[in-house]
Design an enzyme around this catalytic site. Structure first.
Site, short mmCIF file in Angstrom:
data_model
loop_
_atom_site.label_atom_id
_atom_site.label_comp_id
_atom_site.label_asym_id
_atom_site.label_seq_id
_atom_site.Cartn_x
_atom_site.Cartn_y
_atom_site.Cartn_z
N LYS A 270 -0.20 -23.38 3.20
CA LYS A 270 -1.34 -24.28 3.11
C LYS A 270 -2.05 -24.01 1.79
CE LYS A 270 -4.99 -26.13 6.07
NZ LYS A 270 -5.72 -25.96 7.37
N ASP B 32 -11.81 -28.46 17.01
CA ASP B 32 -11.04 -29.66 16.67
C ASP B 32 -9.73 -29.70 17.47
OD1 ASP B 32 -10.62 -32.09 15.43
OD2 ASP B 32 -9.74 -31.23 13.62
N VAL C 226 -0.03 -28.98 2.87
CA VAL C 226 0.87 -27.98 3.44
C VAL C 226 2.28 -28.25 2.93
CG1 VAL C 226 1.76 -26.94 5.55
CG2 VAL C 226 -0.57 -27.84 5.50
N ILE D 106 4.86 -31.11 3.64
CA ILE D 106 5.15 -31.43 5.04
C ILE D 106 3.88 -31.79 5.81
CG2 ILE D 106 7.24 -30.04 5.18
CD1 ILE D 106 5.60 -27.78 6.39
N GLY D 107 2.73 -31.73 5.16
CA GLY D 107 1.48 -32.06 5.84
C GLY D 107 0.35 -32.14 4.84
N LYS D 108 -0.71 -32.82 5.25
CA LYS D 108 -1.85 -32.97 4.36
C LYS D 108 -3.11 -33.03 5.19
CE LYS D 108 -3.15 -35.43 0.17
NZ LYS D 108 -2.77 -36.49 -0.78
N GLY D 109 -4.14 -32.31 4.73
CA GLY D 109 -5.42 -32.29 5.41
C GLY D 109 -6.51 -32.85 4.54
#
Length: 433
Positions: free
Chosen positions: A181, A277, A166, A158-161
């Protein structure tokens, strides 16, 4: 190319020319028989005749001829069939058939009976399948084995850093949704990256605030470090603004969001934690209109009066002391970035923007921005305060919460979601953490 031969006796010349490469003797009798027929017109392919190779033990090339005389045609075929035997390779020897014994016949019979039985069973099975009702739609899916980490089942991404991803997770004990995460250890071979992850975990464990994402657990495996976080269904402020045609929200709505951001920053700064951030993408809005600050990957945990030299964050949110790469305090950089968020919420555009990074940094250092005339005078005071060039003169989160604009028209007895955020509808088709 076909050649037409017109002579008194065309049959004689045709046969001689066709049989010459094969040195066939005694042609007189053939010519005598051919001379009995009337002179006719024949068409022969000379290319096939001339391309024939004599005296080679191989099949004779095909000679095409057309004739209206059945007698001449049959004589030519008989002649070719007779003389090709000399050049054809000998036939391989034929082996005599092995005598069939009673035992061999019996075994073959058994095999035949067995194969018939198998065929009968197959036919019967096919008949049963064909008689079964056929559903209207059939879906065939290959489900992979679930990935289990601790007591959590890992789901879709559902997400990427920058360093990790994630994924959604489900607690197998109570079916509670979580966000996990994941930092792969293969990507943490650099000691600095590994130290940053350890610092992030340490900071998250110290934070317990309604406007900050909550950490539930940390699970380390042989291949990854997994940070289990609370699941937030909703969207980021960036995605919410993109969904609106004006790319902005009303001033009173922006006030409600900004106040929650300041409350979270006040809590962090009192603990000596700087986020470093703050931006639209790292601020979530859930279905209850509650603001959640996420992603403490760049966060530091040092005393508020200690200056550090760090160049991190997102360019258009950076404070002047960051773009000049000077030693600076942590909390004022968060206040500047939060001011950029407030400006975008009210106006729908960034206060500092330029096509080139060098020009952007120049505008940030000089504090060159434009306040639209539609902004209220009290909101302008807040914007001027957060965009103070000198970080020592920049107001703290506690001081900003005391500004008149922050409390004007704010009913302290009513919740933010019922009054100050009226009209905001988060996007529920996206999930973040």
């Amino acid at each position: 190319m076909a050649t037409k031969i017109r002579t008194k006796n065309p049959e004689s010349r045709l046969i001689v020319e066709a049989m010459k490469p094969y040195q066939i003797d005694k042609i007189d009798k053939i010519l005598e028989k051919l001379s009995l027929s009337n002179p006719i017109e024949r068409t022969v392919s000379r290319n096939q005749i001339l391309s024939s190779k004599p005296l080679i033990p191989m099949p004779l090339p095909t000679v095409q001829a057309s004739s209206n005389s059945p007698q001449g045609h049959s004589v030519l075929e008989a002649l070719l069939a007779k003389h090709t035997r000399r050049f054809r390779p000998p036939d391989p020897p034929r082996l005599q058939n092995r005598p069939k014994t009673v035992s061999s016949l019996k075994s073959k019979k058994d095999i035949l009976i067995q194969s018939n039985d198998i065929q009968d069973k197959t036919d019967k099975l096919n008949d049963e399948i064909l008689t079964e009702p056929i559903p209207h739609s059939v879906t065939i899916s290959c489900k992979k084995d679930p990935i289990i980490v601790g007591k959590y089942e890992i789901g879709d991404e559902i997400g990427k850093g920058a360093y990790g991803t994630v994924k959604i997770g489900v607690n197998t004990a109570n079916n509670e949704k979580v966000a996990i995460k994941i930092y792969e250890k293969a990507g943490l071979l650099n000691p600095t990256r590994k130290k940053n992850v350890e610092r992030e975990i340490k900071i998250l464990n110290k934070l317990n605030h309604p406007n900050i994402i909550r950490v539930i657990n940390t699970i380390e495996t042989s291949s990854a470090i997994n940070i289990v976080l609370e699941y937030i269904s909703g969207c980021s402020l960036s995605d919410y603004l993109k969904s609106r045609s004006s790319r902005r929200i009303e001033e009173y709505q922006a006030k409600g969001v900004f106040k929650q951001i300041l409350l979270a920053l006040e809590f962090c700064h009192n603990l000596g934690i700087t986020h470093r951030d703050i931006k639209l993408e790292n601020i979530l809005l859930d279905h209850e209109h509650t603001v959640k600050i996420i992603d403490f990957g760049f966060a530091t945990y040092i005393a508020n009066d200690k200056k550090v030299q760090l160049f991190c964050g997102t360019s258009c949110y950076m404070a002047p002391e960051i773009v000049t790469n000077k030693e600076s305090l942590g909390p004022p950089t968060d206040i500047w970035a939060a001011g950029v968020v407030l400006y975008v919420l009210i106006t729908g555009t960034f206060p500092f923007k330029a096509p080139q990074t060098k020009e952007l940094y120049s505008k940030i250092q000089r504090g060159m921005y434009v306040i639209p005339p539609t902004m209220s005078s009290q909101a302008r005071e807040v914007i001027k305060g957060v965009f103070e060039i000198d970080p020592h003169k920049r107001p703290t989160a506690t001081q900003l919460l005391a500004y008149q604009w922050m409390n004007n028209g704010m009913d302290k007895t009513s919740s933010l979601k019922s009054r100050n955020l009226a009209g905001i509808s988060p996007l529920f088709n996206k999930t973040f953490c």
